[in-house]
Scaffold this active site. Sequence first.
Site, PDB file in Angstrom:
ATOM      1  N   LYS A 193       0.776  -1.201  -0.223  1.00  0.00           N
ATOM      2  CA  LYS A 193       0.101   0.031   0.002  1.00  0.00           C
ATOM      3  C   LYS A 193       0.984   1.208  -0.109  1.00  0.00           C
ATOM      4  O   LYS A 193       1.874   1.234   0.673  1.00  0.00           O
ATOM      5  CB  LYS A 193      -0.901   0.003   1.071  1.00  0.00           C
ATOM      6  CG  LYS A 193      -1.967   1.029   1.397  1.00  0.00           C
ATOM      7  CD  LYS A 193      -3.147   0.550   0.753  1.00  0.00           C
ATOM      8  CE  LYS A 193      -4.445   1.479   0.570  1.00  0.00           C
ATOM      9  NZ  LYS A 193      -3.667   2.598  -0.712  1.00  0.00           N
ATOM     10  N   LYS A 247       5.261   1.761   8.528  1.00  0.00           N
ATOM     11  CA  LYS A 247       4.243   2.614   9.191  1.00  0.00           C
ATOM     12  C   LYS A 247       2.841   1.507   9.144  1.00  0.00           C
ATOM     13  O   LYS A 247       2.152   1.479  10.012  1.00  0.00           O
ATOM     14  CB  LYS A 247       3.909   3.721   8.112  1.00  0.00           C
ATOM     15  CG  LYS A 247       2.644   4.641   8.617  1.00  0.00           C
ATOM     16  CD  LYS A 247       2.549   5.495   7.248  1.00  0.00           C
ATOM     17  CE  LYS A 247       3.783   6.226   6.825  1.00  0.00           C
ATOM     18  NZ  LYS A 247       3.488   7.050   5.712  1.00  0.00           N
ATOM     19  N   LYS A 299       5.058   2.149  -2.975  1.00  0.00           N
ATOM     20  CA  LYS A 299       5.065   3.485  -3.311  1.00  0.00           C
ATOM     21  C   LYS A 299       5.431   3.448  -4.917  1.00  0.00           C
ATOM     22  O   LYS A 299       5.851   2.611  -5.466  1.00  0.00           O
ATOM     23  CB  LYS A 299       6.327   4.070  -2.712  1.00  0.00           C
ATOM     24  CG  LYS A 299       6.025   5.452  -2.635  1.00  0.00           C
ATOM     25  CD  LYS A 299       5.185   6.146  -1.436  1.00  0.00           C
ATOM     26  CE  LYS A 299       4.737   7.445  -1.512  1.00  0.00           C
ATOM     27  NZ  LYS A 299       4.110   7.610  -0.203  1.00  0.00           N
ATOM     28  N   THR A 342      -4.962  12.455   7.477  1.00  0.00           N
ATOM     29  CA  THR A 342      -3.441  12.631   7.860  1.00  0.00           C
ATOM     30  C   THR A 342      -3.410  13.687   8.943  1.00  0.00           C
ATOM     31  O   THR A 342      -2.572  13.505   9.964  1.00  0.00           O
ATOM     32  CB  THR A 342      -2.882  12.867   6.540  1.00  0.00           C
ATOM     33  OG1 THR A 342      -3.057  11.727   5.687  1.00  0.00           O
ATOM     34  CG2 THR A 342      -1.211  12.851   6.892  1.00  0.00           C
ATOM     35  N   ASN A 402      -2.891  19.784   1.855  1.00  0.00           N
ATOM     36  CA  ASN A 402      -3.979  18.716   2.645  1.00  0.00           C
ATOM     37  C   ASN A 402      -3.575  18.474   4.016  1.00  0.00           C
ATOM     38  O   ASN A 402      -4.574  18.962   4.851  1.00  0.00           O
ATOM     39  CB  ASN A 402      -4.026  17.526   1.679  1.00  0.00           C
ATOM     40  CG  ASN A 402      -4.846  16.599   2.094  1.00  0.00           C
ATOM     41  OD1 ASN A 402      -5.746  16.703   3.262  1.00  0.00           O
ATOM     42  ND2 ASN A 402      -4.535  15.384   2.132  1.00  0.00           N
ATOM     43  N   SER A 455      -7.257   4.780   4.507  1.00  0.00           N
ATOM     44  CA  SER A 455      -7.316   4.138   3.145  1.00  0.00           C
ATOM     45  C   SER A 455      -7.533   2.728   3.397  1.00  0.00           C
ATOM     46  O   SER A 455      -8.361   2.104   2.669  1.00  0.00           O
ATOM     47  CB  SER A 455      -5.833   4.245   2.684  1.00  0.00           C
ATOM     48  OG  SER A 455      -5.677   5.359   2.070  1.00  0.00           O
TER      49      SER A 455
HETATM   50  P1  NAD Z   1       0.162  19.023  -0.492  1.00  0.00           P
HETATM   51  O1  NAD Z   1       1.057  18.882  -2.127  1.00  0.00           O
HETATM   52  O2  NAD Z   1      -1.199  19.064  -0.363  1.00  0.00           O
HETATM   53  O3  NAD Z   1       0.974  20.208   0.255  1.00  0.00           O
HETATM   54  C1  NAD Z   1       2.397  20.564   0.219  1.00  0.00           C
HETATM   55  C2  NAD Z   1       2.410  21.776   0.889  1.00  0.00           C
HETATM   56  O4  NAD Z   1       3.746  21.976   1.060  1.00  0.00           O
HETATM   57  C3  NAD Z   1       1.861  23.224  -0.006  1.00  0.00           C
HETATM   58  O5  NAD Z   1       1.539  23.909   0.916  1.00  0.00           O
HETATM   59  C4  NAD Z   1       3.252  23.613  -0.323  1.00  0.00           C
HETATM   60  O6  NAD Z   1       2.876  24.951  -0.813  1.00  0.00           O
HETATM   61  C5  NAD Z   1       4.117  23.336   0.753  1.00  0.00           C
HETATM   62  N1  NAD Z   1       5.402  23.569   0.426  1.00  0.00           N
HETATM   63  C6  NAD Z   1       6.183  22.981  -0.718  1.00  0.00           C
HETATM   64  N2  NAD Z   1       7.553  23.260  -0.602  1.00  0.00           N
HETATM   65  C7  NAD Z   1       7.548  24.238   0.702  1.00  0.00           C
HETATM   66  C8  NAD Z   1       8.767  24.688   1.040  1.00  0.00           C
HETATM   67  N3  NAD Z   1      10.015  24.765   0.705  1.00  0.00           N
HETATM   68  N4  NAD Z   1       8.291  25.435   2.187  1.00  0.00           N
HETATM   69  C9  NAD Z   1       7.153  25.428   2.978  1.00  0.00           C
HETATM   70  N5  NAD Z   1       6.212  24.622   2.481  1.00  0.00           N
HETATM   71  C10 NAD Z   1       6.433  24.093   1.043  1.00  0.00           C
HETATM   72  O7  NAD Z   1       0.724  17.677  -0.034  1.00  0.00           O
HETATM   73  P2  NAD Z   1       0.153  16.971   1.294  1.00  0.00           P
HETATM   74  O8  NAD Z   1      -0.671  15.909   0.953  1.00  0.00           O
HETATM   75  O9  NAD Z   1      -0.166  18.210   2.237  1.00  0.00           O
HETATM   76  O10 NAD Z   1       1.452  16.278   1.721  1.00  0.00           O
HETATM   77  C11 NAD Z   1       2.461  16.984   2.443  1.00  0.00           C
HETATM   78  C12 NAD Z   1       3.530  15.696   3.176  1.00  0.00           C
HETATM   79  O11 NAD Z   1       2.728  14.863   4.036  1.00  0.00           O
HETATM   80  C13 NAD Z   1       4.166  15.197   1.968  1.00  0.00           C
HETATM   81  O12 NAD Z   1       5.353  14.653   2.353  1.00  0.00           O
HETATM   82  C14 NAD Z   1       3.293  13.773   2.035  1.00  0.00           C
HETATM   83  O13 NAD Z   1       4.166  12.589   1.583  1.00  0.00           O
HETATM   84  C15 NAD Z   1       3.039  13.518   3.522  1.00  0.00           C
HETATM   85  N6  NAD Z   1       2.020  12.713   3.640  1.00  0.00           N
HETATM   86  C16 NAD Z   1       0.771  13.323   3.191  1.00  0.00           C
HETATM   87  C17 NAD Z   1      -0.104  12.225   3.396  1.00  0.00           C
HETATM   88  C18 NAD Z   1      -1.677  12.577   3.061  1.00  0.00           C
HETATM   89  O14 NAD Z   1      -2.550  11.945   3.190  1.00  0.00           O
HETATM   90  N7  NAD Z   1      -2.014  13.538   2.339  1.00  0.00           N
HETATM   91  C19 NAD Z   1      -0.163  11.076   4.112  1.00  0.00           C
HETATM   92  C20 NAD Z   1       1.132  10.726   4.528  1.00  0.00           C
HETATM   93  C21 NAD Z   1       2.137  11.726   4.556  1.00  0.00           C
END
Ligand code: NAD
Length: 420
Positions: A67, A91, A103, A187, A219, A349
Amino acid sequence: MGNMLSAARARMHRAADKLDLAQETVERLDYPTETLAFSIPLRRDDGSLEQLKGWRCRYDSTLGPTKGGIRFHPSVCEDEVQTLAFLMTMKCALMGLPFGGGKGGVSVDAGDLSLMEKERVARGYVRSAARILSPDRDVPAPDVATGTREMAWMVDEYGALTGGIEPHAFTGKPVALGGIEGRTPATGRGGLLALEAMRESLGLDGSDGLSIALQGFGNAGTWFARAAVDAGHRVVAISDSSGMVSDAQGLDIDAVIEAKEKGGSVTDYDGGETSDDGSAIVEVECDVLVLAALGGVIADADDVGKLSCKAIVEIANRPILSAADEPLREAGIDVVPDILANGGGVTISHAEWVQGRTGLGWDAEEVDDYLQEKMEDAAEQVRDLMEDKGLDMRTAAYGVALRRLCAAISATGTAEDFGG
Ligand code: NAD
Protein backbone atom coordinates in the site's frame (compact mmCIF):
# COMPACT_ATOMS: atom_id res chain seq x y z
CA MET A 1 21.15 0.22 -3.08
CA GLY A 2 20.63 3.98 -2.96
CA ASN A 3 21.90 6.31 -0.22
CA MET A 4 18.41 7.30 0.87
CA LEU A 5 17.33 3.71 1.42
CA SER A 6 20.48 2.73 3.28
CA ALA A 7 20.08 5.74 5.63
CA ALA A 8 16.43 4.81 6.26
CA ARG A 9 17.36 1.16 6.91
CA ALA A 10 19.96 2.24 9.49
CA ARG A 11 17.11 3.43 11.73
CA MET A 12 15.45 0.02 11.45
CA HIS A 13 18.71 -1.74 12.41
CA ARG A 14 19.16 0.63 15.35
CA ALA A 15 15.76 -0.53 16.65
CA ALA A 16 16.50 -4.20 15.87
CA ASP A 17 19.73 -3.99 17.88
CA LYS A 18 17.78 -2.83 20.95
CA LEU A 19 15.26 -5.68 20.73
CA ASP A 20 15.74 -9.39 20.84
CA LEU A 21 14.88 -10.13 17.20
CA ALA A 22 16.30 -12.85 14.97
CA GLN A 23 18.82 -11.26 12.62
CA GLU A 24 17.61 -13.27 9.61
CA THR A 25 14.08 -11.91 9.94
CA VAL A 26 15.30 -8.30 10.06
CA GLU A 27 17.58 -8.91 7.07
CA ARG A 28 14.54 -10.00 5.05
CA LEU A 29 13.52 -6.32 5.19
CA ASP A 30 16.82 -4.98 3.83
CA TYR A 31 15.79 -4.96 0.15
CA PRO A 32 12.52 -4.38 -1.72
CA THR A 33 10.68 -7.41 -3.10
CA GLU A 34 10.30 -5.85 -6.54
CA THR A 35 10.55 -2.48 -8.27
CA LEU A 36 9.08 -1.92 -11.70
CA ALA A 37 10.70 0.88 -13.74
CA PHE A 38 8.97 2.06 -16.89
CA SER A 39 8.57 4.91 -19.33
CA ILE A 40 5.33 6.79 -19.85
CA PRO A 41 4.97 8.40 -23.28
CA LEU A 42 3.28 11.78 -22.84
CA ARG A 43 1.71 13.51 -25.84
CA ARG A 44 1.86 17.22 -24.89
CA ASP A 45 -0.92 19.61 -25.87
CA ASP A 46 1.36 21.18 -28.51
CA GLY A 47 1.66 17.79 -30.27
CA SER A 48 5.19 16.96 -29.10
CA LEU A 49 6.00 13.61 -27.44
CA GLU A 50 7.92 13.33 -24.18
CA GLN A 51 9.12 10.18 -22.38
CA LEU A 52 8.62 10.35 -18.61
CA LYS A 53 10.22 7.96 -16.12
CA GLY A 54 7.98 6.14 -13.63
CA TRP A 55 8.40 3.54 -10.88
CA ARG A 56 6.29 1.30 -8.66
CA CYS A 57 7.89 -0.52 -5.74
CA ARG A 58 6.38 -3.34 -3.65
CA TYR A 59 8.77 -3.30 -0.71
CA ASP A 60 7.37 -6.06 1.49
CA SER A 61 4.04 -7.89 1.52
CA THR A 62 4.43 -10.12 4.58
CA LEU A 63 1.48 -8.46 6.34
CA GLY A 64 -0.77 -7.97 3.30
CA PRO A 65 -1.11 -6.28 -0.10
CA THR A 66 1.43 -3.48 -0.55
CA LYS A 67 0.00 0.00 0.00
CA GLY A 68 1.37 3.44 -0.83
CA GLY A 69 0.87 6.64 -2.79
CA ILE A 70 1.85 7.75 -6.28
CA ARG A 71 3.84 10.99 -6.39
CA PHE A 72 4.32 13.36 -9.35
CA HIS A 73 7.46 15.41 -8.69
CA PRO A 74 10.70 16.19 -10.56
CA SER A 75 12.81 14.72 -7.72
CA VAL A 76 11.17 11.27 -7.94
CA CYS A 77 13.78 8.55 -8.56
CA GLU A 78 14.13 4.83 -7.85
CA ASP A 79 15.97 5.39 -4.55
CA GLU A 80 13.26 7.77 -3.28
CA VAL A 81 10.42 5.44 -4.33
CA GLN A 82 12.07 2.46 -2.60
CA THR A 83 12.79 4.50 0.53
CA LEU A 84 9.20 5.72 0.77
CA ALA A 85 7.96 2.14 0.17
CA PHE A 86 10.22 0.99 3.03
CA LEU A 87 8.67 3.66 5.29
CA MET A 88 5.18 2.49 4.27
CA THR A 89 6.16 -1.07 5.29
CA MET A 90 7.13 0.18 8.75
CA LYS A 91 4.09 2.48 9.02
CA CYS A 92 1.48 -0.15 8.10
CA ALA A 93 3.05 -2.58 10.56
CA LEU A 94 3.14 0.04 13.34
CA MET A 95 -0.50 1.00 12.71
CA GLY A 96 -1.53 -2.67 12.90
CA LEU A 97 -2.96 -2.70 9.35
CA PRO A 98 -3.11 -5.81 7.12
CA PHE A 99 -0.92 -4.11 4.51
CA GLY A 100 2.65 -4.25 3.33
CA GLY A 101 4.51 -1.20 2.01
CA GLY A 102 4.58 0.15 -1.53
CA LYS A 103 5.13 3.44 -3.33
CA GLY A 104 5.16 4.85 -6.83
CA GLY A 105 5.97 8.00 -8.69
CA VAL A 106 6.68 9.83 -11.92
CA SER A 107 9.57 12.21 -12.42
CA VAL A 108 7.60 15.18 -13.72
CA ASP A 109 6.85 18.77 -12.71
CA ALA A 110 3.08 18.62 -12.17
CA GLY A 111 2.90 22.43 -12.20
CA ASP A 112 4.11 22.34 -15.81
CA LEU A 113 1.26 20.07 -16.97
CA SER A 114 -2.14 21.17 -18.29
CA LEU A 115 -5.09 19.32 -16.79
CA MET A 116 -5.39 17.15 -19.91
CA GLU A 117 -1.67 16.37 -19.86
CA LYS A 118 -2.00 15.37 -16.19
CA GLU A 119 -4.84 13.01 -17.06
CA ARG A 120 -2.64 11.41 -19.78
CA VAL A 121 0.18 10.93 -17.25
CA ALA A 122 -2.20 9.40 -14.67
CA ARG A 123 -3.75 6.99 -17.20
CA GLY A 124 -0.33 6.24 -18.75
CA TYR A 125 1.01 5.38 -15.29
CA VAL A 126 -1.72 2.79 -14.78
CA ARG A 127 -1.15 1.25 -18.24
CA SER A 128 2.57 0.91 -17.49
CA ALA A 129 2.20 -0.33 -13.89
CA ALA A 130 -0.93 -2.49 -14.35
CA ARG A 131 0.99 -5.76 -14.19
CA ILE A 132 2.09 -5.00 -10.60
CA LEU A 133 -1.20 -3.47 -9.36
CA SER A 134 -4.26 -5.30 -8.01
CA PRO A 135 -6.63 -4.81 -5.05
CA ASP A 136 -5.15 -7.91 -3.39
CA ARG A 137 -1.56 -7.29 -4.44
CA ASP A 138 -0.62 -3.61 -4.63
CA VAL A 139 -3.01 -0.74 -3.88
CA PRO A 140 -1.98 2.86 -4.71
CA ALA A 141 -3.23 6.12 -3.17
CA PRO A 142 -2.56 9.84 -3.69
CA ASP A 143 0.70 11.51 -2.69
CA VAL A 144 2.44 14.80 -3.56
CA ALA A 145 0.65 16.48 -6.53
CA THR A 146 -1.91 13.69 -6.88
CA GLY A 147 -5.34 13.67 -5.22
CA THR A 148 -8.90 12.43 -5.59
CA ARG A 149 -9.12 13.50 -9.26
CA GLU A 150 -5.99 11.55 -10.25
CA MET A 151 -7.28 8.48 -8.37
CA ALA A 152 -10.59 8.74 -10.29
CA TRP A 153 -8.70 8.71 -13.63
CA MET A 154 -6.56 5.82 -12.44
CA VAL A 155 -9.42 3.64 -11.17
CA ASP A 156 -11.26 4.27 -14.45
CA GLU A 157 -8.21 3.28 -16.52
CA TYR A 158 -7.59 0.21 -14.36
CA GLY A 159 -11.20 -0.94 -14.82
CA ALA A 160 -10.89 -0.48 -18.59
CA LEU A 161 -7.73 -2.64 -18.61
CA THR A 162 -9.00 -5.46 -16.38
CA GLY A 163 -12.63 -5.39 -17.46
CA GLY A 164 -13.64 -5.51 -13.79
CA ILE A 165 -15.23 -3.06 -11.33
CA GLU A 166 -12.65 -2.92 -8.55
CA PRO A 167 -13.03 0.29 -6.56
CA HIS A 168 -10.66 -1.03 -3.88
CA ALA A 169 -7.81 -1.17 -6.42
CA PHE A 170 -7.05 2.47 -5.40
CA THR A 171 -7.79 4.50 -2.26
CA GLY A 172 -8.19 8.26 -1.90
CA LYS A 173 -10.92 8.25 -4.58
CA PRO A 174 -13.74 10.81 -4.72
CA VAL A 175 -16.64 9.80 -2.44
CA ALA A 176 -18.90 9.67 -5.53
CA LEU A 177 -16.65 6.93 -6.96
CA GLY A 178 -16.36 4.67 -3.91
CA GLY A 179 -14.16 6.91 -1.76
CA ILE A 180 -14.77 7.37 1.95
CA GLU A 181 -15.82 10.40 3.98
CA GLY A 182 -12.94 11.57 6.15
CA ARG A 183 -9.99 10.27 4.04
CA THR A 184 -8.83 13.77 3.07
CA PRO A 185 -8.65 15.16 6.65
CA ALA A 186 -7.30 11.88 8.11
CA THR A 187 -3.56 12.60 7.89
CA GLY A 188 -3.79 16.05 9.51
CA ARG A 189 -6.28 14.98 12.16
CA GLY A 190 -4.28 11.82 12.88
CA GLY A 191 -1.15 13.97 13.30
CA LEU A 192 -2.85 15.95 16.05
CA LEU A 193 -4.10 12.75 17.74
CA ALA A 194 -0.51 11.47 17.74
CA LEU A 195 0.77 14.73 19.25
CA GLU A 196 -1.91 14.69 21.98
CA ALA A 197 -1.20 11.04 22.79
CA MET A 198 2.52 11.80 23.12
CA ARG A 199 2.33 15.11 25.05
CA GLU A 200 3.58 13.68 28.31
CA SER A 201 6.43 11.76 26.66
CA LEU A 202 7.45 14.99 24.88
CA GLY A 203 7.56 16.86 28.20
CA LEU A 204 4.62 19.01 27.10
CA ASP A 205 2.11 17.63 29.59
CA GLY A 206 -0.75 19.68 30.94
CA SER A 207 -3.92 20.87 29.34
CA ASP A 208 -2.69 24.31 28.26
CA GLY A 209 -2.83 25.09 24.56
CA LEU A 210 0.49 24.61 22.76
CA SER A 211 2.10 27.13 20.41
CA ILE A 212 2.69 25.55 17.01
CA ALA A 213 4.72 26.53 13.92
CA LEU A 214 3.64 24.69 10.76
CA GLN A 215 5.65 24.12 7.59
CA GLY A 216 3.43 23.19 4.63
CA PHE A 217 -0.16 24.25 4.15
CA GLY A 218 -1.51 21.66 1.71
CA ASN A 219 -3.88 18.82 2.48
CA ALA A 220 -2.12 17.49 5.58
CA GLY A 221 -1.07 20.92 6.94
CA THR A 222 -4.47 22.63 6.65
CA TRP A 223 -6.32 19.77 8.34
CA PHE A 224 -3.72 19.57 11.10
CA ALA A 225 -4.07 23.34 11.70
CA ARG A 226 -7.87 23.19 11.82
CA ALA A 227 -7.82 20.28 14.27
CA ALA A 228 -5.14 21.97 16.43
CA VAL A 229 -7.09 25.21 16.77
CA ASP A 230 -10.34 23.31 17.50
CA ALA A 231 -8.46 21.53 20.32
CA GLY A 232 -7.38 24.86 21.86
CA HIS A 233 -3.82 25.24 20.50
CA ARG A 234 -2.36 28.38 18.87
CA VAL A 235 -0.81 28.17 15.39
CA VAL A 236 1.69 31.04 15.55
CA ALA A 237 3.36 30.65 12.13
CA ILE A 238 2.62 28.91 8.83
CA SER A 239 4.82 28.60 5.74
CA ASP A 240 4.20 27.33 2.23
CA SER A 241 6.34 27.30 -0.92
CA SER A 242 5.87 31.11 -1.31
CA GLY A 243 6.66 32.37 2.19
CA MET A 244 5.56 32.60 5.78
CA VAL A 245 2.94 34.34 7.91
CA SER A 246 3.18 34.64 11.70
CA ASP A 247 1.33 36.03 14.70
CA ALA A 248 2.40 35.23 18.27
CA GLN A 249 -1.24 35.60 19.40
CA GLY A 250 -2.33 32.84 16.99
CA LEU A 251 -3.41 32.93 13.35
CA ASP A 252 -7.04 32.74 12.23
CA ILE A 253 -6.81 29.43 10.31
CA ASP A 254 -10.03 29.79 8.31
CA ALA A 255 -8.87 33.25 7.18
CA VAL A 256 -5.43 31.89 6.17
CA ILE A 257 -7.11 29.09 4.17
CA GLU A 258 -9.39 31.61 2.46
CA ALA A 259 -6.45 33.94 1.70
CA LYS A 260 -4.44 31.05 0.18
CA GLU A 261 -7.42 29.92 -1.90
CA LYS A 262 -7.89 33.43 -3.27
CA GLY A 263 -4.30 34.63 -3.60
CA GLY A 264 -2.34 31.37 -3.89
CA SER A 265 -0.17 31.78 -0.77
CA VAL A 266 -0.42 32.01 3.01
CA THR A 267 1.32 35.39 2.65
CA ASP A 268 -1.95 36.75 1.19
CA TYR A 269 -3.37 36.59 4.74
CA ASP A 270 -4.39 40.03 5.90
CA GLY A 271 -2.89 40.31 9.39
CA GLY A 272 0.19 39.16 11.27
CA GLU A 273 3.66 39.50 9.81
CA THR A 274 4.54 38.11 6.40
CA SER A 275 7.88 37.16 4.90
CA ASP A 276 8.97 35.78 1.51
CA ASP A 277 11.42 33.46 3.27
CA GLY A 278 9.42 30.37 4.26
CA SER A 279 12.55 28.49 5.37
CA ALA A 280 12.70 30.70 8.51
CA ILE A 281 9.72 28.74 9.92
CA VAL A 282 12.14 26.30 11.60
CA GLU A 283 13.57 29.19 13.66
CA VAL A 284 10.21 30.34 15.07
CA GLU A 285 10.02 30.08 18.85
CA CYS A 286 7.25 27.63 19.71
CA ASP A 287 6.39 24.49 21.66
CA VAL A 288 5.97 22.28 18.60
CA LEU A 289 7.31 22.54 15.06
CA VAL A 290 5.16 20.57 12.63
CA LEU A 291 6.83 19.60 9.35
CA ALA A 292 4.13 18.93 6.74
CA ALA A 293 5.80 19.77 3.42
CA LEU A 294 8.95 18.09 2.19
CA GLY A 295 11.63 15.51 2.94
CA GLY A 296 15.11 16.50 4.17
CA VAL A 297 14.22 19.82 5.88
CA ILE A 298 16.35 19.09 8.98
CA ALA A 299 19.35 17.40 7.43
CA ASP A 300 22.22 17.81 9.91
CA ALA A 301 23.58 19.38 13.11
CA ASP A 302 23.65 22.86 11.52
CA ASP A 303 19.91 22.65 10.85
CA VAL A 304 19.29 21.44 14.39
CA GLY A 305 21.24 24.47 15.68
CA LYS A 306 18.64 26.81 14.13
CA LEU A 307 15.63 25.28 15.92
CA SER A 308 13.72 27.12 18.69
CA CYS A 309 11.07 24.46 19.39
CA LYS A 310 10.68 21.95 22.21
CA ALA A 311 9.41 19.10 20.02
CA ILE A 312 8.82 18.22 16.36
CA VAL A 313 5.95 16.35 14.66
CA GLU A 314 6.89 14.80 11.29
CA ILE A 315 3.75 14.81 9.15
CA ALA A 316 5.75 14.80 5.90
CA ASN A 317 7.72 11.65 5.08
CA ARG A 318 11.36 11.81 6.23
CA PRO A 319 11.56 15.59 6.86
CA ILE A 320 14.36 14.80 9.35
CA LEU A 321 17.35 12.87 7.99
CA SER A 322 19.24 10.38 10.10
CA ALA A 323 22.35 12.64 10.36
CA ALA A 324 20.19 14.98 12.49
CA ASP A 325 19.01 12.25 14.92
CA GLU A 326 21.94 12.45 17.35
CA PRO A 327 22.15 16.30 17.36
CA LEU A 328 18.39 16.37 18.12
CA ARG A 329 18.86 13.93 21.01
CA GLU A 330 21.69 16.11 22.34
CA ALA A 331 19.53 19.23 22.01
CA GLY A 332 16.73 17.51 23.94
CA ILE A 333 14.25 17.96 21.09
CA ASP A 334 11.94 14.93 20.85
CA VAL A 335 10.35 13.89 17.57
CA VAL A 336 7.00 12.24 16.87
CA PRO A 337 8.25 10.21 13.87
CA ASP A 338 6.63 10.15 10.44
CA ILE A 339 5.62 6.48 10.58
CA LEU A 340 3.39 7.32 13.55
CA ALA A 341 2.49 10.99 12.98
CA ASN A 342 1.21 10.57 9.41
CA GLY A 343 -0.22 7.05 9.88
CA GLY A 344 -3.78 8.41 9.91
CA GLY A 345 -3.89 8.65 6.10
CA VAL A 346 -3.20 4.98 5.40
CA THR A 347 -5.43 3.99 8.32
CA ILE A 348 -8.46 5.57 6.64
CA SER A 349 -7.27 4.20 3.29
CA HIS A 350 -7.65 0.82 4.98
CA ALA A 351 -11.25 1.71 5.89
CA GLU A 352 -11.84 2.71 2.24
CA TRP A 353 -10.34 -0.56 0.99
CA VAL A 354 -12.52 -2.58 3.41
CA GLN A 355 -15.55 -0.58 2.21
CA GLY A 356 -14.77 -1.43 -1.43
CA ARG A 357 -14.10 -5.08 -0.65
CA THR A 358 -17.25 -5.65 1.38
CA GLY A 359 -19.61 -3.27 -0.42
CA LEU A 360 -20.71 -1.89 2.97
CA GLY A 361 -20.37 1.87 3.57
CA TRP A 362 -18.83 3.57 6.61
CA ASP A 363 -20.28 6.83 7.94
CA ALA A 364 -18.19 9.82 9.06
CA GLU A 365 -18.54 8.96 12.76
CA GLU A 366 -17.32 5.38 12.24
CA VAL A 367 -14.34 6.73 10.28
CA ASP A 368 -13.46 9.23 13.05
CA ASP A 369 -13.78 6.54 15.73
CA TYR A 370 -11.55 4.15 13.75
CA LEU A 371 -8.93 6.88 13.26
CA GLN A 372 -8.89 7.75 16.95
CA GLU A 373 -8.74 4.11 18.05
CA LYS A 374 -5.86 3.21 15.70
CA MET A 375 -3.80 6.37 16.42
CA GLU A 376 -4.18 6.00 20.20
CA ASP A 377 -3.45 2.29 20.10
CA ALA A 378 -0.26 2.77 18.05
CA ALA A 379 0.86 5.65 20.31
CA GLU A 380 0.28 3.52 23.42
CA GLN A 381 2.35 0.64 22.02
CA VAL A 382 5.18 3.09 21.24
CA ARG A 383 5.02 4.67 24.73
CA ASP A 384 5.11 1.22 26.38
CA LEU A 385 8.20 0.19 24.42
CA MET A 386 9.90 3.55 25.13
CA GLU A 387 9.41 2.97 28.85
CA ASP A 388 10.20 -0.72 28.79
CA LYS A 389 13.50 -0.42 26.89
CA GLY A 390 14.42 3.23 27.50
CA LEU A 391 14.16 4.11 23.80
CA ASP A 392 13.57 7.38 21.97
CA MET A 393 10.22 7.66 20.20
CA ARG A 394 11.45 6.89 16.66
CA THR A 395 13.40 3.82 17.71
CA ALA A 396 10.39 2.58 19.71
CA ALA A 397 8.05 3.15 16.72
CA TYR A 398 10.38 1.08 14.51
CA GLY A 399 10.55 -1.48 17.31
CA VAL A 400 6.76 -1.96 17.45
CA ALA A 401 6.64 -2.27 13.64
CA LEU A 402 9.57 -4.71 13.55
CA ARG A 403 8.12 -6.96 16.23
CA ARG A 404 4.96 -7.41 14.15
CA LEU A 405 6.86 -7.90 10.90
CA CYS A 406 9.38 -10.30 12.39
CA ALA A 407 6.65 -12.38 14.09
CA ALA A 408 4.98 -12.81 10.68
CA ILE A 409 8.26 -13.53 8.89
CA SER A 410 9.29 -16.10 11.57
CA ALA A 411 5.92 -17.82 11.21
CA THR A 412 7.10 -19.06 7.79
CA GLY A 413 10.15 -20.73 9.34
CA THR A 414 13.21 -19.86 11.44
CA ALA A 415 16.77 -21.10 11.72
CA GLU A 416 15.70 -23.34 14.65
CA ASP A 417 12.87 -24.87 12.57
CA PHE A 418 15.36 -25.83 9.89
CA GLY A 419 17.96 -27.10 12.33
CA GLY A 420 20.21 -24.04 12.04
P1 NAD B 1 0.29 18.94 -0.65
O1 NAD B 1 0.91 18.89 -2.00
O2 NAD B 1 -1.20 19.06 -0.50
O3 NAD B 1 0.92 20.17 0.21
C1 NAD B 1 2.28 20.40 0.33
C2 NAD B 1 2.47 21.78 0.95
O4 NAD B 1 3.85 22.01 1.15
C3 NAD B 1 1.97 22.94 0.10
O5 NAD B 1 1.34 23.89 0.93
C4 NAD B 1 3.26 23.56 -0.44
O6 NAD B 1 3.14 24.95 -0.69
C5 NAD B 1 4.17 23.31 0.74
N1 NAD B 1 5.58 23.45 0.40
C6 NAD B 1 6.23 23.01 -0.71
N2 NAD B 1 7.52 23.42 -0.65
C7 NAD B 1 7.65 24.09 0.52
C8 NAD B 1 8.72 24.77 1.15
N3 NAD B 1 9.94 24.81 0.57
N4 NAD B 1 8.50 25.38 2.34
C9 NAD B 1 7.27 25.34 2.92
N5 NAD B 1 6.23 24.72 2.37
C10 NAD B 1 6.41 24.12 1.19
O7 NAD B 1 0.82 17.65 0.09
P2 NAD B 1 0.19 16.92 1.36
O8 NAD B 1 -0.74 15.85 0.90
O9 NAD B 1 -0.26 17.94 2.35
O10 NAD B 1 1.49 16.18 1.91
C11 NAD B 1 2.50 16.88 2.61
C12 NAD B 1 3.51 15.87 3.13
O11 NAD B 1 2.83 14.92 3.95
C13 NAD B 1 4.21 15.05 2.02
O12 NAD B 1 5.53 14.80 2.43
C14 NAD B 1 3.42 13.75 1.99
O13 NAD B 1 4.20 12.66 1.54
C15 NAD B 1 3.09 13.61 3.48
N6 NAD B 1 1.93 12.76 3.70
C16 NAD B 1 0.71 13.11 3.23
C17 NAD B 1 -0.38 12.27 3.42
C18 NAD B 1 -1.74 12.64 2.95
O14 NAD B 1 -2.68 11.85 3.18
N7 NAD B 1 -1.94 13.79 2.35
C19 NAD B 1 -0.21 11.03 4.10
C20 NAD B 1 1.05 10.71 4.59
C21 NAD B 1 2.12 11.57 4.37
